[in-house]
Scaffold this motif. Structure first.
Motif, PDB file in Angstrom:
ATOM      1  N   LYS A   1      18.782 -25.337  41.308  1.00  5.56           N
ATOM      2  CA  LYS A   1      19.110 -24.631  42.491  1.00  5.56           C
ATOM      3  C   LYS A   1      19.860 -24.194  43.331  1.00  5.56           C
ATOM      4  CE  LYS A   1      16.921 -22.995  47.262  1.00  5.56           C
ATOM      5  NZ  LYS A   1      15.959 -23.235  48.391  1.00  5.56           N
TER       6      LYS A   1
ATOM      7  N   SER B   1      19.298 -15.500  39.698  1.00  2.00           N
ATOM      8  CA  SER B   1      17.980 -15.920  39.995  1.00  2.00           C
ATOM      9  C   SER B   1      18.033 -17.804  40.853  1.00  2.00           C
ATOM     10  CB  SER B   1      16.778 -16.280  38.954  1.00  2.00           C
ATOM     11  OG  SER B   1      17.175 -17.136  38.438  1.00  2.00           O
ATOM     12  N   SER B   2      17.202 -17.557  41.872  1.00  2.00           N
ATOM     13  CA  SER B   2      17.114 -18.962  42.548  1.00  2.00           C
ATOM     14  C   SER B   2      17.171 -20.139  42.194  1.00  2.00           C
ATOM     15  CB  SER B   2      16.346 -19.125  42.691  1.00  2.00           C
ATOM     16  OG  SER B   2      14.694 -19.523  41.818  1.00  2.00           O
ATOM     17  N   GLU B   3      16.953 -19.996  40.808  1.00  2.00           N
ATOM     18  CA  GLU B   3      16.825 -21.708  39.216  1.00  2.00           C
ATOM     19  C   GLU B   3      17.992 -20.964  38.141  1.00  2.00           C
ATOM     20  OE1 GLU B   3      14.243 -24.935  37.396  1.00  2.00           O
ATOM     21  OE2 GLU B   3      14.157 -24.209  39.138  1.00  2.00           O
ATOM     22  N   THR B   4      19.040 -22.145  37.724  1.00  2.00           N
ATOM     23  CA  THR B   4      19.854 -21.488  37.191  1.00  2.00           C
ATOM     24  C   THR B   4      20.484 -22.627  36.259  1.00  2.00           C
ATOM     25  OG1 THR B   4      21.816 -19.465  36.280  1.00  2.00           O
ATOM     26  CG2 THR B   4      22.284 -20.934  38.245  1.00  2.00           C
TER      27      THR B   4
END
Length: 200
Positions: free
Chosen positions: A8, A42-45
Protein backbone atom coordinates in the motif's frame (compact mmCIF):
# COMPACT_ATOMS: atom_id res chain seq x y z
CA UNK A 1 18.46 -8.46 -3.90
CA UNK A 2 14.99 -6.91 -3.69
CA UNK A 3 13.40 -7.26 -7.14
CA UNK A 4 9.87 -6.02 -6.48
CA UNK A 5 7.52 -5.01 -3.69
CA UNK A 6 3.75 -5.20 -3.42
CA UNK A 7 1.91 -3.15 -0.88
CA UNK A 8 0.00 0.00 0.00
CA UNK A 9 1.27 3.46 -0.90
CA UNK A 10 1.63 5.46 2.34
CA UNK A 11 3.04 8.62 0.79
CA UNK A 12 3.88 9.79 -2.69
CA UNK A 13 5.80 12.75 -4.12
CA UNK A 14 7.19 13.28 -7.65
CA UNK A 15 10.57 11.92 -6.50
CA UNK A 16 9.83 9.49 -3.65
CA UNK A 17 7.27 6.99 -2.43
CA UNK A 18 6.78 5.00 0.76
CA UNK A 19 5.30 1.55 0.21
CA UNK A 20 4.02 -0.45 3.19
CA UNK A 21 4.67 -4.18 2.83
CA UNK A 22 3.58 -6.42 5.71
CA UNK A 23 3.84 -3.57 8.18
CA UNK A 24 7.24 -2.32 6.95
CA UNK A 25 7.51 1.00 5.10
CA UNK A 26 10.01 1.00 2.24
CA UNK A 27 11.22 4.35 0.91
CA UNK A 28 11.62 4.30 -2.87
CA UNK A 29 13.29 6.91 -5.04
CA UNK A 30 11.22 7.13 -8.23
CA UNK A 31 11.32 8.89 -11.62
CA UNK A 32 8.47 11.17 -12.63
CA UNK A 33 6.91 8.59 -14.96
CA UNK A 34 6.62 6.12 -12.08
CA UNK A 35 5.06 8.84 -9.93
CA UNK A 36 2.38 9.32 -12.59
CA UNK A 37 1.70 5.57 -12.70
CA UNK A 38 1.54 5.21 -8.91
CA UNK A 39 -0.71 8.25 -8.59
CA UNK A 40 -3.26 6.43 -10.74
CA UNK A 41 -2.77 3.05 -9.02
CA UNK A 42 -5.23 1.35 -6.69
CA UNK A 43 -4.64 1.16 -2.94
CA UNK A 44 -2.32 -1.86 -3.32
CA UNK A 45 0.21 -1.96 -6.13
CA UNK A 46 3.40 -3.68 -7.30
CA UNK A 47 6.59 -1.69 -7.83
CA UNK A 48 9.70 -3.08 -9.51
CA UNK A 49 12.84 -2.16 -7.61
CA UNK A 50 16.59 -1.76 -7.88
CA UNK A 51 18.76 -1.78 -4.75
CA UNK A 52 21.82 0.45 -5.06
CA UNK A 53 24.50 -0.45 -2.53
CA UNK A 54 27.06 2.11 -1.36
CA UNK A 55 29.56 1.96 1.48
CA UNK A 56 27.52 4.40 3.54
CA UNK A 57 23.94 3.74 2.38
CA UNK A 58 21.44 1.43 0.74
CA UNK A 59 19.16 3.20 -1.75
CA UNK A 60 16.03 1.56 -3.14
CA UNK A 61 14.73 2.83 -6.48
CA UNK A 62 11.23 2.02 -7.73
CA UNK A 63 9.83 1.69 -11.25
CA UNK A 64 6.40 1.19 -12.76
CA UNK A 65 7.67 -0.84 -15.73
CA UNK A 66 10.47 -3.28 -16.54
CA UNK A 67 11.59 -0.98 -19.37
CA UNK A 68 12.15 1.92 -16.97
CA UNK A 69 14.20 -0.27 -14.64
CA UNK A 70 16.28 -1.68 -17.50
CA UNK A 71 17.00 1.81 -18.84
CA UNK A 72 17.97 2.89 -15.31
CA UNK A 73 20.44 -0.01 -15.10
CA UNK A 74 21.94 0.97 -18.44
CA UNK A 75 22.20 4.63 -17.44
CA UNK A 76 24.11 3.92 -14.21
CA UNK A 77 26.56 1.82 -16.22
CA UNK A 78 27.61 4.98 -18.09
CA UNK A 79 30.78 6.63 -16.81
CA UNK A 80 29.97 9.52 -14.47
CA UNK A 81 26.25 8.78 -14.06
CA UNK A 82 25.04 7.80 -10.62
CA UNK A 83 21.57 6.58 -9.63
CA UNK A 84 20.27 10.05 -8.76
CA UNK A 85 21.23 11.45 -12.15
CA UNK A 86 19.71 8.38 -13.84
CA UNK A 87 16.51 9.04 -11.88
CA UNK A 88 16.56 12.65 -13.12
CA UNK A 89 17.12 11.58 -16.73
CA UNK A 90 14.12 9.23 -16.58
CA UNK A 91 12.11 12.10 -15.13
CA UNK A 92 13.11 14.48 -17.92
CA UNK A 93 12.22 12.08 -20.76
CA UNK A 94 9.90 9.09 -20.61
CA UNK A 95 11.33 5.68 -21.53
CA UNK A 96 10.29 5.82 -25.20
CA UNK A 97 11.58 9.39 -25.68
CA UNK A 98 14.88 8.48 -23.99
CA UNK A 99 15.34 5.41 -26.15
CA UNK A 100 14.64 7.41 -29.31
CA UNK A 101 17.01 10.19 -28.25
CA UNK A 102 19.87 7.77 -27.61
CA UNK A 103 19.36 5.67 -30.73
CA UNK A 104 19.03 8.72 -32.99
CA UNK A 105 21.94 10.55 -31.33
CA UNK A 106 19.69 13.47 -30.32
CA UNK A 107 22.01 15.45 -28.05
CA UNK A 108 19.55 18.37 -27.79
CA UNK A 109 16.92 16.07 -26.25
CA UNK A 110 19.35 14.80 -23.61
CA UNK A 111 20.81 18.21 -22.74
CA UNK A 112 17.28 19.56 -22.24
CA UNK A 113 17.27 17.56 -18.99
CA UNK A 114 18.46 19.46 -15.93
CA UNK A 115 22.00 18.44 -14.95
CA UNK A 116 22.88 16.77 -18.26
CA UNK A 117 25.58 18.65 -20.16
CA UNK A 118 26.81 18.03 -23.69
CA UNK A 119 29.70 15.77 -22.66
CA UNK A 120 27.42 13.63 -20.51
CA UNK A 121 24.88 13.40 -23.34
CA UNK A 122 27.63 12.33 -25.75
CA UNK A 123 28.82 9.64 -23.31
CA UNK A 124 25.28 8.31 -22.91
CA UNK A 125 24.86 8.01 -26.67
CA UNK A 126 28.34 6.53 -27.19
CA UNK A 127 28.04 3.91 -24.44
CA UNK A 128 24.38 2.94 -24.82
CA UNK A 129 23.45 3.29 -28.47
CA UNK A 130 24.44 -0.28 -29.31
CA UNK A 131 23.07 -1.75 -26.06
CA UNK A 132 19.49 -0.55 -26.32
CA UNK A 133 18.59 -3.16 -28.90
CA UNK A 134 18.42 -5.59 -25.99
CA UNK A 135 15.39 -3.75 -24.58
CA UNK A 136 12.08 -4.20 -26.35
CA UNK A 137 10.31 -0.84 -26.62
CA UNK A 138 6.84 -0.73 -25.12
CA UNK A 139 5.62 1.86 -27.59
CA UNK A 140 7.05 4.00 -30.36
CA UNK A 141 7.17 7.81 -30.33
CA UNK A 142 8.94 10.31 -32.51
CA UNK A 143 11.59 12.12 -30.44
CA UNK A 144 10.77 15.77 -29.76
CA UNK A 145 12.35 18.26 -32.17
CA UNK A 146 14.80 20.97 -31.05
CA UNK A 147 12.03 23.58 -31.42
CA UNK A 148 9.65 21.54 -29.25
CA UNK A 149 12.34 21.06 -26.61
CA UNK A 150 13.01 24.82 -26.58
CA UNK A 151 9.30 25.58 -26.07
CA UNK A 152 9.08 22.96 -23.30
CA UNK A 153 12.16 24.38 -21.56
CA UNK A 154 10.85 27.97 -21.74
CA UNK A 155 7.48 26.85 -20.36
CA UNK A 156 9.23 25.14 -17.42
CA UNK A 157 11.18 28.33 -16.66
CA UNK A 158 7.96 30.37 -16.85
CA UNK A 159 6.18 28.11 -14.36
CA UNK A 160 9.19 28.13 -12.03
CA UNK A 161 9.14 31.95 -12.10
CA UNK A 162 5.51 31.71 -10.94
CA UNK A 163 6.57 29.77 -7.85
CA UNK A 164 6.38 26.12 -8.96
CA UNK A 165 9.29 23.79 -8.31
CA UNK A 166 10.91 22.24 -11.36
CA UNK A 167 9.49 18.75 -10.85
CA UNK A 168 5.89 19.95 -10.59
CA UNK A 169 6.39 22.29 -13.56
CA UNK A 170 7.78 19.51 -15.76
CA UNK A 171 5.01 17.12 -14.72
CA UNK A 172 2.27 19.66 -15.52
CA UNK A 173 3.79 20.46 -18.90
CA UNK A 174 4.13 16.77 -19.73
CA UNK A 175 0.43 16.29 -18.92
CA UNK A 176 -0.50 19.21 -21.18
CA UNK A 177 1.64 17.97 -24.07
CA UNK A 178 0.26 14.45 -23.80
CA UNK A 179 -3.31 15.72 -23.93
CA UNK A 180 -2.51 18.02 -26.88
CA UNK A 181 -0.37 15.53 -28.79
CA UNK A 182 -1.48 16.68 -32.22
CA UNK A 183 -1.34 20.40 -31.52
CA UNK A 184 1.64 22.74 -31.90
CA UNK A 185 1.42 24.85 -28.77
CA UNK A 186 3.39 27.97 -27.95
CA UNK A 187 4.94 28.77 -24.58
CA UNK A 188 2.04 30.98 -23.47
CA UNK A 189 -0.57 28.36 -24.36
CA UNK A 190 1.33 25.60 -22.60
CA UNK A 191 1.77 27.69 -19.44
CA UNK A 192 -1.93 28.62 -19.35
CA UNK A 193 -2.99 24.98 -19.74
CA UNK A 194 -0.41 23.86 -17.17
CA UNK A 195 -1.73 26.39 -14.65
CA UNK A 196 -5.20 24.93 -15.11
CA UNK A 197 -3.77 21.46 -14.55
CA UNK A 198 -2.05 22.40 -11.30
CA UNK A 199 -5.19 24.09 -9.96
CA UNK A 200 -7.53 21.19 -10.84
Amino acid sequence: MISQLRGKILSLTPTDAVLEVNGVGYQLHIPLSTFEALRAASSETTVLTYLHVREDALQLFGFATAEERELFRHLISVTGIGPRMAQGILSGLNASELRQAIQSGNIDALTSIAGVGRKTAERIILELKNKLGKIEPMESHEPPTSAQLKVRSEAVVALMSLGFNRTIAERSIRDVLQESRNAELGVEEIVKLALRHTSS
